[in-house]
Design a protein around this motif. Sequence first.
Motif, PDB file in Angstrom:
ATOM      1  N   MET A 196       0.855  -1.173   0.000  1.00  0.00           N
ATOM      2  CA  MET A 196       0.000   0.000   0.000  1.00  0.00           C
ATOM      3  C   MET A 196       0.899   1.233   0.000  1.00  0.00           C
ATOM      4  O   MET A 196       1.873   1.314   0.747  1.00  0.00           O
ATOM      5  CB  MET A 196      -0.899  -0.024   1.245  1.00  0.00           C
ATOM      6  CG  MET A 196      -1.909   1.094   1.265  1.00  0.00           C
ATOM      7  SD  MET A 196      -2.968   1.141   2.737  1.00  0.00           S
ATOM      8  CE  MET A 196      -3.980  -0.275   2.503  1.00  0.00           C
ATOM      9  N   SER A 197       0.555   2.211  -0.805  1.00  0.00           N
ATOM     10  CA  SER A 197       1.357   3.428  -0.895  1.00  0.00           C
ATOM     11  C   SER A 197       1.192   4.288   0.354  1.00  0.00           C
ATOM     12  O   SER A 197       0.226   4.142   1.106  1.00  0.00           O
ATOM     13  CB  SER A 197       0.951   4.236  -2.127  1.00  0.00           C
ATOM     14  OG  SER A 197      -0.330   4.796  -1.939  1.00  0.00           O
ATOM     15  N   VAL A 198       2.141   5.177   0.544  1.00  0.00           N
ATOM     16  CA  VAL A 198       2.115   6.056   1.712  1.00  0.00           C
ATOM     17  C   VAL A 198       0.868   6.943   1.668  1.00  0.00           C
ATOM     18  O   VAL A 198       0.188   7.133   2.688  1.00  0.00           O
ATOM     19  CB  VAL A 198       3.399   6.921   1.776  1.00  0.00           C
ATOM     20  CG1 VAL A 198       3.311   7.933   2.895  1.00  0.00           C
ATOM     21  CG2 VAL A 198       4.616   6.042   1.941  1.00  0.00           C
ATOM     22  N   GLU A 199       0.553   7.474   0.491  1.00  0.00           N
ATOM     23  CA  GLU A 199      -0.613   8.355   0.359  1.00  0.00           C
ATOM     24  C   GLU A 199      -1.906   7.622   0.702  1.00  0.00           C
ATOM     25  O   GLU A 199      -2.781   8.170   1.374  1.00  0.00           O
ATOM     26  CB  GLU A 199      -0.706   8.936  -1.065  1.00  0.00           C
ATOM     27  CG  GLU A 199       0.408   9.882  -1.417  1.00  0.00           C
ATOM     28  CD  GLU A 199       1.678   9.161  -1.883  1.00  0.00           C
ATOM     29  OE1 GLU A 199       1.586   7.988  -2.324  1.00  0.00           O
ATOM     30  OE2 GLU A 199       2.754   9.760  -1.772  1.00  0.00           O
ATOM     31  N   LYS A 200      -2.017   6.392   0.244  1.00  0.00           N
ATOM     32  CA  LYS A 200      -3.218   5.602   0.528  1.00  0.00           C
ATOM     33  C   LYS A 200      -3.306   5.261   2.019  1.00  0.00           C
ATOM     34  O   LYS A 200      -4.395   5.262   2.608  1.00  0.00           O
ATOM     35  CB  LYS A 200      -3.243   4.335  -0.316  1.00  0.00           C
ATOM     36  CG  LYS A 200      -4.541   3.592  -0.210  1.00  0.00           C
ATOM     37  CD  LYS A 200      -4.689   2.575  -1.299  1.00  0.00           C
ATOM     38  CE  LYS A 200      -6.017   1.892  -1.124  1.00  0.00           C
ATOM     39  NZ  LYS A 200      -6.715   1.679  -2.341  1.00  0.00           N
ATOM     40  N   THR A 201      -2.172   4.976   2.635  1.00  0.00           N
ATOM     41  CA  THR A 201      -2.139   4.682   4.065  1.00  0.00           C
ATOM     42  C   THR A 201      -2.569   5.899   4.870  1.00  0.00           C
ATOM     43  O   THR A 201      -3.357   5.784   5.821  1.00  0.00           O
ATOM     44  CB  THR A 201      -0.724   4.238   4.491  1.00  0.00           C
ATOM     45  OG1 THR A 201      -0.346   3.108   3.708  1.00  0.00           O
ATOM     46  CG2 THR A 201      -0.677   3.883   5.959  1.00  0.00           C
ATOM     47  N   LYS A 242      -4.456   8.359   3.788  1.00  0.00           N
ATOM     48  CA  LYS A 242      -5.880   8.575   3.529  1.00  0.00           C
ATOM     49  C   LYS A 242      -6.733   7.624   4.376  1.00  0.00           C
ATOM     50  O   LYS A 242      -7.734   8.035   4.968  1.00  0.00           O
ATOM     51  CB  LYS A 242      -6.189   8.374   2.045  1.00  0.00           C
ATOM     52  CG  LYS A 242      -7.616   8.664   1.677  1.00  0.00           C
ATOM     53  CD  LYS A 242      -7.858   8.518   0.188  1.00  0.00           C
ATOM     54  CE  LYS A 242      -9.308   8.826  -0.127  1.00  0.00           C
ATOM     55  NZ  LYS A 242      -9.612   8.661  -1.544  1.00  0.00           N
ATOM     56  N   LEU A 299       6.256   4.504   9.380  1.00  0.00           N
ATOM     57  CA  LEU A 299       6.272   4.806   7.950  1.00  0.00           C
ATOM     58  C   LEU A 299       6.778   6.222   7.671  1.00  0.00           C
ATOM     59  O   LEU A 299       7.531   6.451   6.718  1.00  0.00           O
ATOM     60  CB  LEU A 299       4.852   4.631   7.386  1.00  0.00           C
ATOM     61  CG  LEU A 299       4.675   4.543   5.890  1.00  0.00           C
ATOM     62  CD1 LEU A 299       5.383   3.306   5.351  1.00  0.00           C
ATOM     63  CD2 LEU A 299       3.203   4.496   5.547  1.00  0.00           C
TER      64      LEU A 299
END
Length: 94
Positions: A1-6, A8, A65
Amino acid sequence: MSVEKTIKTFKIISTLEAISFLLLLLVAMPLKYIWEMPQMVKIVGMAHGVLFLLYIAGAVYLSQLLNWTTKTLVIVVLCSILPFGPFYADKKYL
């Protein structure tokens, strides 16, 4: 999972946790203690408990993260016990 998605996902959990806490304090507790209707506390309390645990777990995961300091992690976790705290944590640290 990408940092941005995490981030969000954590923001969604954070918002839901804050709303559930406010509902518990401002709706469910008065219903229980003023009008003797404890049913709402059981429902909202359970939802808030689950969201609180998800919030804490998410904060710990994000701290690793995003390389937060221990101080930042403690502040974000402490925000979870204040009625509007998660909103502040979202704006300040995410």
